[in-house]
Design an enzyme around this catalytic site. Structure first.
Site, mmCIF file in Angstrom:
data_model
loop_
_atom_site.group_PDB
_atom_site.id
_atom_site.type_symbol
_atom_site.label_atom_id
_atom_site.label_comp_id
_atom_site.label_asym_id
_atom_site.label_seq_id
_atom_site.Cartn_x
_atom_site.Cartn_y
_atom_site.Cartn_z
ATOM 1 N N PHE A 13 0.835 -1.214 0.000
ATOM 2 C CA PHE A 13 0.000 0.000 0.000
ATOM 3 C C PHE A 13 0.870 1.266 0.000
ATOM 4 C CE2 PHE A 13 -1.893 2.803 3.470
ATOM 5 C CZ PHE A 13 -2.515 3.655 2.581
ATOM 6 N N ASP A 33 9.741 -7.051 -3.534
ATOM 7 C CA ASP A 33 8.587 -7.477 -2.733
ATOM 8 C C ASP A 33 8.414 -8.994 -2.882
ATOM 9 O OD1 ASP A 33 5.962 -5.475 -1.809
ATOM 10 O OD2 ASP A 33 5.740 -7.637 -1.678
ATOM 11 N N THR A 92 10.977 -11.001 9.218
ATOM 12 C CA THR A 92 11.008 -9.934 8.210
ATOM 13 C C THR A 92 11.569 -8.653 8.818
ATOM 14 O OG1 THR A 92 9.218 -10.843 6.885
ATOM 15 C CG2 THR A 92 9.559 -8.480 6.723
ATOM 16 N N GLY A 102 23.079 -4.407 6.094
ATOM 17 C CA GLY A 102 24.309 -4.954 5.511
ATOM 18 C C GLY A 102 24.510 -4.433 4.097
ATOM 19 N N TYR A 145 5.035 -8.191 15.815
ATOM 20 C CA TYR A 145 5.177 -6.956 15.018
ATOM 21 C C TYR A 145 5.878 -5.877 15.851
ATOM 22 C CZ TYR A 145 3.578 -2.994 12.095
ATOM 23 O OH TYR A 145 3.502 -1.871 11.290
ATOM 24 N N HIS A 181 -5.539 -3.081 0.746
ATOM 25 C CA HIS A 181 -6.213 -4.280 0.259
ATOM 26 C C HIS A 181 -7.631 -4.331 0.835
ATOM 27 C CE1 HIS A 181 -7.103 -8.417 -0.652
ATOM 28 N NE2 HIS A 181 -6.097 -8.373 -1.504
ATOM 29 N N ARG A 186 -7.645 -3.786 8.243
ATOM 30 C CA ARG A 186 -7.475 -2.555 9.013
ATOM 31 C C ARG A 186 -8.780 -1.753 9.002
ATOM 32 N NH1 ARG A 186 -1.477 -0.785 7.073
ATOM 33 N NH2 ARG A 186 -2.021 -1.995 5.231
HETATM 34 P P1 NAD Z 1 1.429 -3.547 3.225
HETATM 35 O O1 NAD Z 1 1.151 -4.850 3.876
HETATM 36 O O2 NAD Z 1 0.465 -3.062 2.180
HETATM 37 O O3 NAD Z 1 2.875 -3.524 2.580
HETATM 38 C C1 NAD Z 1 3.945 -4.303 3.020
HETATM 39 C C2 NAD Z 1 4.651 -4.867 1.808
HETATM 40 O O4 NAD Z 1 5.787 -5.630 2.239
HETATM 41 C C3 NAD Z 1 3.769 -5.805 0.984
HETATM 42 O O5 NAD Z 1 3.888 -5.496 -0.373
HETATM 43 C C4 NAD Z 1 4.353 -7.197 1.298
HETATM 44 O O6 NAD Z 1 4.123 -8.123 0.262
HETATM 45 C C5 NAD Z 1 5.810 -6.853 1.504
HETATM 46 N N1 NAD Z 1 6.547 -7.840 2.316
HETATM 47 C C6 NAD Z 1 6.163 -8.396 3.495
HETATM 48 N N2 NAD Z 1 7.110 -9.229 3.945
HETATM 49 C C7 NAD Z 1 8.133 -9.193 3.028
HETATM 50 C C8 NAD Z 1 9.392 -9.828 2.935
HETATM 51 N N3 NAD Z 1 9.810 -10.698 3.870
HETATM 52 N N4 NAD Z 1 10.167 -9.566 1.855
HETATM 53 C C9 NAD Z 1 9.757 -8.704 0.901
HETATM 54 N N5 NAD Z 1 8.568 -8.066 0.936
HETATM 55 C C10 NAD Z 1 7.772 -8.304 2.003
HETATM 56 O O7 NAD Z 1 1.552 -2.469 4.404
HETATM 57 P P2 NAD Z 1 1.753 -0.903 4.371
HETATM 58 O O8 NAD Z 1 0.628 -0.292 5.109
HETATM 59 O O9 NAD Z 1 2.065 -0.436 3.005
HETATM 60 O O10 NAD Z 1 3.036 -0.756 5.302
HETATM 61 C C11 NAD Z 1 4.332 -0.515 4.775
HETATM 62 C C12 NAD Z 1 5.322 -0.327 5.902
HETATM 63 O O11 NAD Z 1 4.934 0.776 6.717
HETATM 64 C C13 NAD Z 1 5.423 -1.539 6.835
HETATM 65 O O12 NAD Z 1 6.762 -1.724 7.209
HETATM 66 C C14 NAD Z 1 4.597 -1.132 8.030
HETATM 67 O O13 NAD Z 1 5.040 -1.757 9.205
HETATM 68 C C15 NAD Z 1 4.827 0.372 8.073
HETATM 69 N N6 NAD Z 1 3.710 1.049 8.738
HETATM 70 C C16 NAD Z 1 2.504 1.195 8.130
HETATM 71 C C17 NAD Z 1 1.457 1.808 8.806
HETATM 72 C C18 NAD Z 1 0.110 1.998 8.179
HETATM 73 O O14 NAD Z 1 -0.796 2.497 8.863
HETATM 74 N N7 NAD Z 1 -0.126 1.698 6.930
HETATM 75 C C19 NAD Z 1 1.657 2.274 10.112
HETATM 76 C C20 NAD Z 1 2.896 2.073 10.710
HETATM 77 C C21 NAD Z 1 3.925 1.483 10.006
HETATM 78 N N1 UDP Z 2 -11.148 -1.998 14.422
HETATM 79 C C1 UDP Z 2 -12.542 -2.107 14.464
HETATM 80 N N2 UDP Z 2 -13.147 -2.797 13.462
HETATM 81 C C2 UDP Z 2 -12.465 -3.358 12.419
HETATM 82 C C3 UDP Z 2 -11.055 -3.237 12.396
HETATM 83 C C4 UDP Z 2 -10.434 -2.555 13.420
HETATM 84 O O1 UDP Z 2 -13.205 -1.605 15.367
HETATM 85 O O2 UDP Z 2 -13.118 -3.949 11.549
HETATM 86 C C5 UDP Z 2 -10.479 -1.241 15.503
HETATM 87 C C6 UDP Z 2 -9.323 -1.976 16.161
HETATM 88 O O3 UDP Z 2 -9.783 -2.767 17.251
HETATM 89 C C7 UDP Z 2 -8.448 -0.820 16.616
HETATM 90 C C8 UDP Z 2 -8.675 0.246 15.555
HETATM 91 O O4 UDP Z 2 -9.889 -0.096 14.902
HETATM 92 O O5 UDP Z 2 -8.888 -0.321 17.860
HETATM 93 C C9 UDP Z 2 -7.556 0.335 14.533
HETATM 94 O O6 UDP Z 2 -7.315 -0.983 14.059
HETATM 95 P P1 UDP Z 2 -6.337 -1.296 12.851
HETATM 96 O O7 UDP Z 2 -6.292 -2.773 12.713
HETATM 97 O O8 UDP Z 2 -6.712 -0.497 11.665
HETATM 98 O O9 UDP Z 2 -4.923 -0.725 13.305
HETATM 99 P P2 UDP Z 2 -4.094 -0.713 14.671
HETATM 100 O O10 UDP Z 2 -3.939 0.724 14.962
HETATM 101 O O11 UDP Z 2 -4.843 -1.402 15.755
HETATM 102 O O12 UDP Z 2 -2.821 -1.399 14.322
#
Ligand code: NAD
Ligand code: UDP
Length: 311
Positions: A13, A33, A92, A102, A145, A181, A186
């Site tokens: 995403f 990816d 991961t 590295g 995580y 997705h 989420r």
């Molecule tokens: P996402 O799940 O859409 O994207 C993660 C991507 O990493 C996916 O394309 C997945 O296929 C790839 N991936 C997972 N494991 C892998 C591996 N071992 N090798 C190669 N690719 C791998 O999630 P996102 O929301 O786009 O999050 C991206 C990053 O931002 C993540 O590191 C996540 O922890 C961090 N992050 C996101 C949020 C959010 O709210 N979206 C909040 C905090 C941190």
């Molecule tokens: N949540 C909810 N309904 C859903 C999915 C999530 O009420 O269908 C709540 C979840 O319990 C949390 C908040 O929404 O309190 C945010 O959840 P999310 O999984 O998006 O991210 P988080 O911040 O918890 O990693």
């Protein structure tokens, strides 16, 4: 200046939006990816670009390439997905960080870690400042995580101190927008998809827990600004939108904006679900001159339009 930039998790995403932005800026972008939660369709629009390359690779294995900058985003971010195979999630974050650090050490590349507000766990300081060490359950279902990301931060700072690696650590708060997705699990995507389909809105707990939602375009600007910041700005830096809402308020807003007749259905609150979350973005404002520009209503409108097209 044109750079060779690696984006791990680039087909996910946030990663795919970052690829869009850096390809448009003219850089040579390599997206890596393993397609665990991301997909080729997220970067389909870039396939014809000469300065874009896509590679299937799992970052828990070493990667030998030449690069100038690395954005390390690979890691499932939705609780549903990161708890699916928790051992792989920690691998991961930890093995992935070791491999990418590295690579940075060998090539001299600058490297940014996509860390998370989850390093604060269920926070007892509100709003969360970067100097707060957090309240994480190391043996609970979110530990794979949270602790993986905390260990990755440790590795980044140790590689910086021990080997002089040029690092950046962004603590990302809940981010939403197009290309989440539809079954990601989420809250924003769940509520919008449920509302558009007329299915019950699944509210976990009583909905009084809070989150602060950042639109993806704002977040991507923050990541790029942090990467381009002077070398003494290494973080950790909170990136998020400090406007805080209860989950119940979010449900009501999605129902209103979609005109949905979906009922609200309450479910059990998941274990260790943080009760409140809001970034203090003072550091980002001062050091990066960055703050989000897109309010929740505007971002939700764009996200609703996207899901209305794809589902
Ligand atoms: P996402 O799940 O859409 O994207 C993660 C991507 O990493 C996916 O394309 C997945 O296929 C790839 N991936 C997972 N494991 C892998 C591996 N071992 N090798 C190669 N690719 C791998 O999630 P996102 O929301 O786009 O999050 C991206 C990053 O931002 C993540 O590191 C996540 O922890 C961090 N992050 C996101 C949020 C959010 O709210 N979206 C909040 C905090 C941190
Ligand atoms: N949540 C909810 N309904 C859903 C999915 C999530 O009420 O269908 C709540 C979840 O319990 C949390 C908040 O929404 O309190 C945010 O959840 P999310 O999984 O998006 O991210 P988080 O911040 O918890 O990693």
């Amino acid at each position: 200046m044109k750079k060779r930039i690696l984006i791990t998790g680039g087909a996910g995403f946030i990663g795919s939006h970052l690829c869009d932005r850096l390809v448009a800026a003219g850089h040579e972008v390599l997206c890596v990816d393993n397609y665990f939660t991301g997909s080729k369709s997220n970067v389909f629009g870039l396939m014809d670009a000469e300065n874009f390359e896509l590679m299937r690779h799992d970052i828990t294995f070493p990667l030998y390439i030449e690069v100038d900058e690395i954005f390390n985003l690979a890691c499932p971010a939705s609780p549903l997905h990161y708890q699916h195979d928790p051992v792989q999630t920690t691998k991961t974050s930890v093995h992935g960080a070791i491999n990418m650090l590295g690579l940075a050490k060998r090539t001299g590349a600058k490297i940014l870690q996509a860390s998370t507000s989850e390093v604060y766990g269920d926070p007892q300081v509100h709003p969360q400042t970067e100097d707060y060490w957090g309240n994480v359950n190391p043996i609970g279902p979110r530990g794979c995580y949270d602790e993986g990301k905390r260990c990755a931060e440790t590795l980044f700072f140790d590689f910086h101190r021990q080997h002089g690696i040029n690092i950046r650590v962004a603590r990302i708060f809940n981010t939403y927008g197009p290309r989440m997705h539809p079954n990601d699990g989420r809250v924003v995507s769940n509520f919008i998809v449920q509302a558009l389909k007329g299915e019950p809105i699944t509210l976990y707990g009583d909905g009084s827990q809070t989150r602060s939602f950042c639109y993806v375009d704002d977040l991507v600007s923050g990541l790029i600004t942090l990467m381009e910041a002077p070398n003494d700005v290494i973080g950790p830096i909170n990136l998020g939108n400090p406007a805080e809402f209860t989950i119940d308020e979010l449900a009501q807003q999605v129902i209103t904006m979609t005109g949905s007749s979906s009922p609200i259905e309450t479910h059990k609150l998941p274990q260790d679900d943080p009760m409140q979350r809001c970034p203090d973005i003072g550091r980002a404002k001062t050091l990066l001159d960055w703050q989000p520009a897109i309010p929740l209503e505007d971002g939700l409108r764009r996200t609703i339009d996207y899901f209305a097209r794809v589902i």
